[in-house]
Design a protein around this motif. Structure first.
Motif, short mmCIF file in Angstrom:
data_model
loop_
_atom_site.label_atom_id
_atom_site.label_comp_id
_atom_site.label_asym_id
_atom_site.label_seq_id
_atom_site.Cartn_x
_atom_site.Cartn_y
_atom_site.Cartn_z
N ILE A 1 26.15 53.37 27.72
CA ILE A 1 26.71 54.43 28.56
C ILE A 1 25.60 55.23 29.23
CG2 ILE A 1 28.02 56.60 28.48
CD1 ILE A 1 29.65 55.32 26.18
N GLY A 2 24.55 55.55 28.47
CA GLY A 2 23.43 56.27 29.07
C GLY A 2 22.80 55.49 30.20
N TYR A 3 22.70 54.18 30.05
CA TYR A 3 22.14 53.35 31.11
C TYR A 3 23.03 53.38 32.34
CZ TYR A 3 19.86 49.30 33.27
OH TYR A 3 19.19 48.48 34.13
N ILE B 1 22.09 54.77 36.19
CA ILE B 1 22.27 53.98 37.41
C ILE B 1 23.19 54.70 38.38
CG2 ILE B 1 23.21 51.83 38.33
CD1 ILE B 1 22.26 50.45 35.83
N GLY B 2 24.27 55.28 37.85
CA GLY B 2 25.20 56.00 38.72
C GLY B 2 24.58 57.20 39.40
N ALA C 1 24.83 50.09 43.13
CA ALA C 1 25.08 50.24 41.69
C ALA C 1 25.58 48.94 41.07
CB ALA C 1 26.09 51.36 41.46
N SER C 2 26.53 48.27 41.73
CA SER C 2 27.10 47.05 41.16
C SER C 2 26.08 45.92 41.11
CB SER C 2 28.32 46.62 41.98
OG SER C 2 27.97 46.38 43.33
N VAL C 3 25.29 45.76 42.18
CA VAL C 3 24.31 44.67 42.21
C VAL C 3 23.19 44.94 41.22
CG1 VAL C 3 22.60 43.49 43.61
CG2 VAL C 3 24.85 44.00 44.56
N PHE C 4 22.60 46.14 41.29
CA PHE C 4 21.49 46.46 40.39
C PHE C 4 21.95 46.48 38.94
CE2 PHE C 4 18.94 49.47 37.96
CZ PHE C 4 17.67 48.93 38.12
N GLY C 5 23.13 47.06 38.68
CA GLY C 5 23.63 47.12 37.32
C GLY C 5 23.86 45.75 36.72
N ALA C 6 24.54 44.88 37.47
CA ALA C 6 24.84 43.54 36.95
C ALA C 6 23.57 42.72 36.75
CB ALA C 6 25.80 42.82 37.90
N VAL C 7 22.68 42.73 37.75
CA VAL C 7 21.47 41.92 37.66
C VAL C 7 20.54 42.44 36.56
CG1 VAL C 7 19.40 41.18 38.89
CG2 VAL C 7 21.60 41.19 40.06
N SER C 8 20.42 43.75 36.45
CA SER C 8 19.53 44.29 35.42
C SER C 8 20.04 43.99 34.02
CB SER C 8 19.37 45.80 35.61
OG SER C 8 20.62 46.47 35.46
N VAL C 9 21.36 44.02 33.83
CA VAL C 9 21.92 43.69 32.52
C VAL C 9 21.66 42.22 32.19
CG1 VAL C 9 24.07 43.43 31.22
CG2 VAL C 9 23.65 45.51 32.50
N VAL C 10 21.80 41.35 33.18
CA VAL C 10 21.51 39.93 32.96
C VAL C 10 20.04 39.74 32.57
CG1 VAL C 10 21.35 37.68 34.09
CG2 VAL C 10 23.36 39.10 34.46
N ILE C 11 19.14 40.45 33.26
CA ILE C 11 17.72 40.33 32.94
C ILE C 11 17.43 40.86 31.54
CG2 ILE C 11 15.41 41.17 33.55
CD1 ILE C 11 16.31 41.16 36.47
N SER D 1 19.48 62.29 30.11
CA SER D 1 18.67 63.37 30.69
C SER D 1 18.23 63.02 32.10
CB SER D 1 17.45 63.63 29.80
OG SER D 1 17.84 64.00 28.50
N LEU D 2 17.87 61.75 32.31
CA LEU D 2 17.51 61.31 33.65
C LEU D 2 18.69 61.45 34.60
CD1 LEU D 2 15.52 59.93 35.61
CD2 LEU D 2 16.37 57.73 34.78
N SER D 3 19.88 61.12 34.12
CA SER D 3 21.07 61.26 34.95
C SER D 3 21.33 62.72 35.32
CB SER D 3 22.28 60.68 34.21
OG SER D 3 23.47 60.93 34.91
N VAL D 4 21.23 63.62 34.35
CA VAL D 4 21.45 65.05 34.61
C VAL D 4 20.42 65.57 35.61
CG1 VAL D 4 21.39 67.34 33.56
CG2 VAL D 4 22.52 65.45 32.37
N TYR D 5 19.18 65.18 35.45
CA TYR D 5 18.12 65.62 36.36
C TYR D 5 18.41 65.15 37.79
CZ TYR D 5 13.63 65.74 38.72
OH TYR D 5 12.63 65.94 39.63
N ASN D 6 18.78 63.89 37.94
CA ASN D 6 19.04 63.37 39.29
C ASN D 6 20.26 64.02 39.94
OD1 ASN D 6 16.89 61.53 39.46
ND2 ASN D 6 18.00 59.99 38.31
N MET D 7 21.32 64.22 39.17
CA MET D 7 22.52 64.82 39.73
C MET D 7 22.28 66.27 40.14
SD MET D 7 24.83 62.44 39.75
CE MET D 7 26.41 63.27 39.87
N LYS D 8 21.56 67.02 39.34
CA LYS D 8 21.26 68.41 39.70
C LYS D 8 20.34 68.47 40.90
CE LYS D 8 22.04 70.66 35.24
NZ LYS D 8 21.46 71.49 34.18
#
Length: 431
Positions: free
Chosen positions: A331-333, A337-338, A347-357, A420-427
């Protein structure tokens, strides 16, 4: 009291909103659970079939025994007794010639072909007899040149076979030929000794019975759980399925920003922390349900396909804690990404490919012990590797909470770092 009620209500409504966003795409939710389940069952079945191909299907081998004596018959018996090969001595009711056999192996009809030339056993027997007689008589070795002359046993191997497999097969054939030669040598020595002494000595003993090898999996005094395709594939592909939640989670976050829903929520009496917590709660439930479905399939569905049933170990608490921690890592990951991606496609391309990697690096597809040393070191950075190793410790090694605590801690650290990275980016984007 009023302040508590006001702080709880927005969170409850945010959770309800995220549930609506999730179930609005009903077929997406169905695929979210169904496709990983199919993947787990399919990969387990395929790997189990690979295990059985060696133990049940055997390797097709053709033995052309033109010798028709001790060597050919003993090699044939030992190859059949090994349980590895399916030995054939004729094809469609007739014997193959050396040329026909070579052509059949080349076409892939047989993986291995063995040609024992005529009089091979007699040549071995004669050479051994002359060697032993010269040794007992004290005369010059008159059979040295013949003794050291190699015998022409021909081994044909399918050209598509891997080099490591060729070396293994060659070693098996050489071992059987040396066994026959050593037994003949012992027989001839015993015969010569019996001629020189009044006491009859028989050295034709089965040396393989002098020792035995007990093969078993290492234990540490805990439950005896033998690793199999189910024990390895269910946790591995379950982690792969759980981390694919990042596509749905990051996609919903971006759709909220694109439609203006996120800006409207921030103008209402709810904090950004509640917005993030609501998503964590909803998707944590989804991940736990996914893991529960995968584990239940290993317990009850896999045996219906003739596969081994999953064994959970003795520590249910360790299983629950690791499931929650690995789900939070996924969920944090997804939150990270979001918050970083600008469009749903990104988001869909990077998320799917990064999970495969991460799955490939983490040992989901290829076990880490088969990787080069550098890649084994790199695999430790994959959060999927942490979950897979933790579940394997619970299922196979019967680990408890203390043993899997390092995996739980590192998953939680990864969750807090990515959140924390997500909160920082959204703010930062709000400013």
């Amino acid at each position: 009291m009023k302040m508590k009620i006001r702080s709880i209500k927005p969170l409850r409504y945010l959770i309800y909103k995220d549930l609506l966003l999730l179930i609005r795409d009903l077929w997406g939710v169905i695929l979210l659970f169904f496709m990983p389940w199919v993947l787990v069952v399919l990969m387990t079945y395929l790997q189990d079939s690979t295990f059985r191909s060696v133990n049940e299907n055997h390797i097709p081998l053709y033995l052309l025994d033109a010798d028709r004596d001790s060597l050919g018959s003993m090699i044939g018996r030992q190859l059949m007794a090994s349980g590895i090969f399916e030995v054939s001595t004729s094809a469609n009711g007739h014997k193959l010639t050396p040329e026909e056999l070579e052509d059949a192996v080349y076409k892939g009809d047989y993986m291995i072909g063995i040609i024992i030339p005529p009089n091979t056993t007699e040549k071995i027997r004669a050479a051994i007899r002359r060697k032993v007689e010269s040794a007992f008589s004290g005369e010059d070795d008159i059979a040295v040149s013949e003794w050291h002359k190699p015998l022409g046993i021909k081994l044909l191997i399918d050209p598509a076979t891997k080099q490591s497999f060729r070396a293994s097969i060659s070693g098996i054939v050489k071992e059987n030929a040396l066994t026959v030669q050593n037994r003949m040598l012992l027989n001839e020595i015993s015969r010569q000794v019996s001629v020189l002494t009044p006491v009859s000595i028989h050295l034709d003993a089965d040396m393989e019975a002098w020792f035995k090898i007990d093969e078993t999996y290492s234990q540490s005094g805990k439950l005896k759980t033998i690793p199999n395709s189910t024990q390895h594939n269910v946790p591995a592909w379950s982690m792969f399925a759980v981390f694919f939640i990042v596509v749905s989670l990051s996609g919903n976050m971006i759709r909220e920003r694109e439609t203006g829903c996120y800006n409207r929520l921030m103008t209402m009496p709810c904090s950004f922390g509640e917005y993030v917590v609501a998503k964590i709660v909803v998707y944590l439930v989804v991940c736990i349900l996914q893991l529960a479905m995968m584990i239940s399939s290993g317990l009850f569905i896999m045996p219906l396909f003739g596969l081994p049933a999953l064994k959970l170990g003795s520590s249910i608490m360790a299983l629950v804690l690791l499931s929650v921690a690995s789900s939070l890592a996924a969920i944090g990951y997804g939150l990270a990404i979001g918050s970083i991606a600008r469009t749903n496609q990104q988001a869909s391309v990077f998320g799917a490919v990064s999970v495969v990697i991460l799955a490939a690096v983490g040992g989901v597809w290829i076990p880490t012990f088969l990787m080069p040393r550098f890649m084994r070191i790199v695999s430790y950075i994959s959060p999927l590797n942490w979950g897979v190793n933790g579940f394997n410790d619970i299922f196979v090694r019967d680990a408890g909470c203390i043993e899997v605590l390092p995996f739980i801690i590192i998953c939680l650290v990864f969750f807090f770092a990515t959140s924390s990275l997500s909160v920082y980016n959204m703010k930062r984007k709000m400013k």
